[in-house]
Every structure is written in C-alpha cells, then in structure tokens.
Enzyme design. Structure first.
Site, PDB file in Angstrom:
ATOM      1  N   CYS A 110       0.856  -1.201   0.000  1.00  0.00           N
ATOM      2  CA  CYS A 110       0.000   0.000   0.000  1.00  0.00           C
ATOM      3  C   CYS A 110       0.885   1.242   0.000  1.00  0.00           C
ATOM      4  O   CYS A 110       1.433   1.577  -1.042  1.00  0.00           O
ATOM      5  CB  CYS A 110      -0.970  -0.021   1.174  1.00  0.00           C
ATOM      6  SG  CYS A 110      -0.205  -0.335   2.773  1.00  0.00           S
ATOM      7  N   SER A 111       1.052   1.892   1.141  1.00  0.00           N
ATOM      8  CA  SER A 111       1.918   3.083   1.169  1.00  0.00           C
ATOM      9  C   SER A 111       2.399   3.378   2.575  1.00  0.00           C
ATOM     10  O   SER A 111       2.415   4.534   2.994  1.00  0.00           O
ATOM     11  CB  SER A 111       1.170   4.297   0.600  1.00  0.00           C
ATOM     12  OG  SER A 111      -0.043   4.514   1.303  1.00  0.00           O
TER      13      SER A 111
END
Length: 221
Positions: A110-111
C-alpha cells in the site's frame, strides 16, 4: 466541497464516528492528531542524519535505538495521543548506506511510511507505478529520479509493511567536510531520506529536481 465522495471516505467517516461514539478517542483527540500529522515535515529526519554524520556515538544510537534517537530531534512517536496509532507506533529502523550498498524504501502493498519523522508521504510514493516497479526494476526507477548508481553499488529495496517503518541514512557527500549541522540539514532532502536521491552540496530542500517519464524496461530499446 465536492459533488461525490469515495467509498473509502464514507468508510473513514463511519469508522471515525463509531470510534468517537464508543469512547475509543474523542473528537478533540482526533482533531489534534490530524493537525499534528498535517504539520510534520522531513526536517526532524534530516537533522537526525546530520547529527549522525557529525557524531559517531549518535549514529550508533540512531542505528541501534532509532526511537530514542528520534526523541533527540524532537520526535516522540507516542505524541500527541500518549499511546500512538496503529499506523504509526510500529517498529522503526534506520537503514545506513555504505560505499557499496544503497538503500531505498517502498511499500509494495500500500503506502506505509514513517510519518512521525518524515511527514506525509509524497504522492508518487503512493502510486502503483512506484510501488510495483521499484521492487522489480530498482535501477530503472531510480534513474527516472535522476539517480544513476555505479554497477558495483548494490541497491537494497526495503519493503515497509503494517508493522515496520524505515528511513534511509545516506552517506555524507564530499565537499561538506567542516559544515555545521544546520548547513548539512539543508541538503538532506525528503527524497534522500526515502532513497531516490543522494545529498549533494548546493542541492537543498528548496530546489525542484527534474524527473523523466517512466518507461517500461521492455520498451526502453
């Protein structure tokens, strides 16, 4: 403000209101955390690296106990709630570059990002283009940021996850011997701390660095 909101925004509103209703946190605590997150920048991390360049004992502390070292540059990972958040209060590690190893961070899933010390992540860090390609073609992606590493330098791609956060400690560049801590802080940019750039004398956090468009390796010829 906008005509439509996304499903994720609806979910965030519903979850936030439910947490407040259940007493997990108050609306005031949520406001404080939001304001705190929005005002953080990469300067504390830059100062940590500058201190490590100048003080071998502090560098040893930063690599062995990064949470403790973070407090010495004004970052307490439990602030401001006193108990942290699931996305921030995690295992934190500082990756030190060497003459033969260059580190770069990504979150392929994701991040995930060390926001308490680096601030909010740049938009490109969160894109599938960066996340998917860096783990497969790291030199290609780094070249798109203008970073070309010698063949004898190994690129170590460190994948963040839900439980672990990372930042890079680059090597002190030539020509900065004898500089003060404040002078060094200015050349340690956010991109250096992610690993997509190297600190250079004269290149400060205020300078806009050109990047070139992404090209799939199969189409590079």
């Amino acid at each position: 403000m906008v005509d439509e909101i996304t499903d994720f925004e609806v979910l965030e509103i519903a979850l936030r209101e439910l947490c407040i209703e259940k007493g997990i946190f108050t609306a005031e605590e949520h406001r404080l955390m939001t304001e705190f997150a929005e005002q953080i920048g990469p300067t504390p991390a830059a100062r940590l690296v500058a201190k490590a360049w100048l003080d071998p004992a502090f560098k040893e502390l930063a690599l062995a106990e990064p949470m403790t070292a973070s407090k010495e540059v004004g970052v307490d990972w439990l602030h401001p709630t006193g108990w942290g958040t699931p996305s921030d209060f995690t295992a934190f590690q500082i990756l030190a570059d060497t003459p033969t190893v260059h580190n770069v961070i990504v979150c392929a899933l994701c991040s995930c990002y060390p926001r308490p010390i680096l601030g909010n992540s740049p938009e490109w860090y969160r894109t599938p283009n960066y996340r998917r390609r860096l783990v497969r073609w790291p030199r290609q992606v780094l070249a798109e940021f203008g970073l070309y590493l010698p063949d004898d330098v190994t690129v170590h791609v460190q994948d963040s996850n839900q439980k672990h956060r990372f930042m890079v400690m680059p090597l002190q560049p030539e020509g900065t011997e004898g500089w003060t801590e404040d002078q060094l802080v200015e050349i340690i940019t956010r991109d250096c701390l992610i690993g997509v750039a190297l600190p250079k004398a004269g290149v400060t956090t205020n300078m806009i660095v050109d990047t070139r468009p992404a090209i799939h390796p199969g189409n590079a010829g």
